[in-house]
Write a protein that holds these residues in place. Structure first.
Motif, short mmCIF file in Angstrom:
data_model
loop_
_atom_site.label_atom_id
_atom_site.label_comp_id
_atom_site.label_asym_id
_atom_site.label_seq_id
_atom_site.Cartn_x
_atom_site.Cartn_y
_atom_site.Cartn_z
N ALA A 251 -21.20 5.42 -53.91
CA ALA A 251 -22.08 6.16 -54.82
C ALA A 251 -21.74 7.65 -54.80
O ALA A 251 -21.72 8.31 -55.85
N MET A 252 -21.47 8.18 -53.61
CA MET A 252 -21.13 9.61 -53.51
C MET A 252 -19.79 9.90 -54.20
O MET A 252 -19.62 10.92 -54.87
N ARG B 72 -20.42 9.97 -57.93
CA ARG B 72 -21.65 10.69 -58.26
C ARG B 72 -21.61 11.30 -59.67
O ARG B 72 -22.64 11.37 -60.35
N ASP C 229 -24.36 10.62 -62.42
CA ASP C 229 -25.02 11.78 -63.03
C ASP C 229 -24.93 11.72 -64.55
O ASP C 229 -25.90 12.05 -65.25
N GLY D 167 -31.86 12.45 -57.62
CA GLY D 167 -31.03 12.94 -56.53
C GLY D 167 -31.05 14.44 -56.46
O GLY D 167 -31.82 15.10 -57.13
N SER E 78 -29.65 18.16 -57.00
CA SER E 78 -28.76 19.01 -57.77
C SER E 78 -28.92 20.43 -57.25
O SER E 78 -29.96 21.04 -57.44
N TYR F 147 -24.34 17.49 -58.14
CA TYR F 147 -25.30 16.38 -58.09
C TYR F 147 -24.95 15.42 -56.95
O TYR F 147 -23.79 15.07 -56.75
N PHE F 148 -25.99 14.95 -56.22
CA PHE F 148 -25.79 13.98 -55.13
C PHE F 148 -26.87 12.91 -55.21
O PHE F 148 -28.06 13.23 -55.22
N PRO F 149 -26.47 11.63 -55.21
CA PRO F 149 -27.45 10.53 -55.31
C PRO F 149 -27.98 10.09 -53.94
O PRO F 149 -28.51 8.98 -53.82
N TYR F 150 -27.80 10.88 -52.93
CA TYR F 150 -28.18 10.53 -51.56
C TYR F 150 -29.07 11.62 -51.01
O TYR F 150 -28.83 12.81 -51.24
N ASP G 16 -15.35 14.41 -50.11
CA ASP G 16 -15.02 12.99 -50.23
C ASP G 16 -14.00 12.53 -49.21
O ASP G 16 -14.07 11.40 -48.71
N LEU H 94 -30.12 6.24 -50.51
CA LEU H 94 -29.86 6.50 -51.91
C LEU H 94 -31.18 6.70 -52.64
O LEU H 94 -32.19 6.06 -52.31
#
Length: 577
Positions: free
Chosen positions: A156-157, A160, A164, A204, A206, A211-214, A233, A261
């Motif tokens: 997911a990261m 992202r 987003d 998530g 921002s 943007y980060f979904p975690y 990453d 998440l």
């Protein structure tokens, strides 16, 4: 594939679709259906539809001889949002835990459970066991803290920007006007709703890093009031700061297990991870731009497909105002099972399609509901019920694993309630009255009429206001007896003269309805077609007189039951013999 014999109800139709879809997606593997529950407080009867809909479908699939898993994801790693009102053992001091995972919040005072989530989960687990619901429970705290979803989180990261971009489609849209809700939103959708239309808790973090979904839980205060400031990453190094306590740290996400998440990413990730084929969603999840719709796009990032499943309607309550505030004012399955047998509660969910709303009765309507159920039970036994009703009845009384325990002698609920009301907990008196209902076949013990008797007694004790309880007079109402005209005295003489030979439920029913007929010159067994309309008025007047003389009110329990409860000797005394 074995076909169901019950092909006329909504459950069978969904089972057909689910089996077909499962064979397409994962041939030869067990069918996977799912529910999600957040133990953020009492899990109410609206949430039960989240479980009963897939349970009934899963059970039908089992009846056909196929393997199926019904997953219940306990969303116990959700944040503690607020201190619920009206819950015993909870005060304002719990506010200090807002933002922590539910499993890190203390249970209410006096609880034997280790944390908030386990306390509220336990009541639901007990109710599901009584309802015959077979499931595999999954603690999201256990999954996340064990690193089970590590690959999915890293994926997911890595993607992202794609996530987003999907979420951005909805951030720019005007949020729909809020409609009045018939039930509380569930915890996950409350979390999602907070960020609707903007990058917030549902979407998530921002910040300056993008943007980060975690979202990590803080390593100092344990709260999720954190902002991810950077992520690499290649190394999986993640830096965050806590907006609550100021703590900051850098961790490696490939070995870090203290975070989750965000909801709109978490849910579709789990669909893909578990291979979920069927999962219903509430109205709150299914509206445009909400979790189910957005998840249908995000799930592809994880290589999965959105489950099929209906949007289910609200479950209402009649008599909710009388519910105890110690439970937070929202009736739970456990509350319902105190006053109704599991078969009745299963039937309520089985007989209505998921998109049909219905009410669960905690007031006088429960007596009518039981009458309806008993009529259906008799029709099914006689082979006279409609196919759809037979199917709903079958799903209520048994699962693929066998019959649910039931009352050996299911006497009318309203009769049992009247007996429990009049006897006020005296079991020996209750057995005496029940034995006189049918002297030719008296129950040997109260066990024969349990658990229905216990349910009726619980309803009387917890949902009938004190001013509606039945209290039999200690002494005759001498003033009222003295004021009676000759016609009223004659009606009492006719009743007293027939008591001994009619001392059974059927006999007394015939007697109390027959007295006004005889007084008017008709036979006691004359049918309504043979009688003038005035007879009904005379009967109502006679009944009101008996209630006043016996319990000091215009109304009360059914007169034949009341007379049996009071006892022949005491009836004679109170009626002036």
């Amino acid at each position: 594939m074995a076909q169901s014999t019950e092909t006329t109800d909504w459950v069978s139709r969904f089972a057909d679709e689910v089996i077909e879809e499962s064979e397409r997606r994962a041939p030869g593997k067990p069918v996977v259906v799912a529910s999600g529950l957040s133990p953020s407080g009492p899990i109410h009867l609206g949430n039960l539809r989240e479980v009963m809909t897939p349970h009934l479908v899963a059970d039908e699939i089992r009846r056909r001889g196929l393997q199926v898993r019904h997953l219940i994801s306990w969303d116990d790693y959700d944040r503690y949002r607020k201190v619920p009102q009206g819950i015993a053992g909870v005060d304002g001091s719990w506010a200090e835990h807002i933002g922590k995972p539910l499993t890190s919040v203390p249970a209410p005072k006096g609880s034997s459970y280790p944390n908030w989530a386990e306390h509220f989960k336990a009541a639901m687990v007990a109710a599901l066991a009584e309802l015959g619901v077979e499931f595999d429970g999954i603690s999201q705290t256990a999954q996340y803290t064990a690193g089970t979803y590590r690959e999915q989180i890293l994926h997911a990261m890595k993607h992202r920007a794609d996530i987003d971009a999907i979420l951005a489609q909805y951030r720019t849209k005007k949020a729909p006007a809020k409609k009045q809700q018939q039930k509380p939103l569930d915890e996950a959708e409350l979390e999602a709703a907070e960020g609707s239309g903007a990058a917030g808790e549902d979407d998530g973090s921002s910040g300056s890093g993008g943007y980060f979904p975690y979202k990590p839980f803080c390593g100092n205060c344990e709260k999720d009031l954190t902002t991810v400031t950077s992520y690499d990453d290649a190394t999986t190094e993640l830096s965050y700061t806590c907006n609550e306590c100021g703590f900051a740290e850098t961790v490696r996400l490939n070995e870090f297990n203290r975070g989750k998440l965000v909801w709109k990413v978490d849910w579709p990730m789990r669909w893909a991870y578990e291979g979920v084929v069927f999962e219903p969603s509430g109205v709150d999840h299914s509206s445009p731009g909400s979790s189910f719709q957005v998840g249908g796009q995000i799930v592809g990032i994880f290589g999965g497909k959105q489950p099929i499943g209906p949007m289910y309607a609200f479950v209402g309550i009649s008599g909710m105002a009388k519910m105890s505030s110690s439970r937070g004012g929202v009736p739970t399955p456990g509350d319902a099972l105190q006053i109704m047998e599991p078969q009745i509660l299963r039937w309520l969910y089985a007989r209505r399609r998921p998109n049909q709303s219905f009410k669960i009765a905690f007031d006088q309507e429960i007596q009518r509901l039981y009458d309806e159920w008993d009529k259906l039970d008799a029709k099914v036994a006689e082979g006279a019920a409609l196919p759809a009703d037979v199917a709903a009845h079958s799903r209520a009384v048994r699962t693929a694993g066998g019959e649910l325990p039931r009352t050996a002698r299911p006497l009318p609920y309203r009769t049992l309630a009247s007996v429990a009301d009049i006897t006020a907990g005296h079991a020996d008196q209750a057995l005496r009255i029940l034995s006189e209902l049918d002297p030719s076949d008296p129950p040997a013990s109260l066990d024969e009429v349990r658990p229905r008797y216990d349910k009726a007694e619980a309803w009387i004790n917890t949902h009938v206001p004190a001013d509606q309880r039945t209290i039999v007079r200690d002494e005759p109402d001498a003033e009222l007896l003295k004021s009676l005209d000759e016609a009223s005295r004659e009606s009492l003489r006719l009743l007293l003269a027939g008591l001994a030979e009619n001392w059974s439920l059927d006999g007394l029913t015939h007697l109390v309805y027959g007295v006004p007929k005889v007084q008017a010159g008709f036979a006691a067994d004359a049918t309504p077609k043979e009688l003038p309309a005035e007879i009904k008025t005379a009967q109502r007047t006679f009944f009101a007189l008996l209630y006043h003389l016996l319990v000091g009110r215009d109304t009360g329990p059914r007169l034949p039951t009341l007379l049996l409860a009071v006892g022949q000797e005491r009836v004679r005394a109170l009626l002036g013999e």
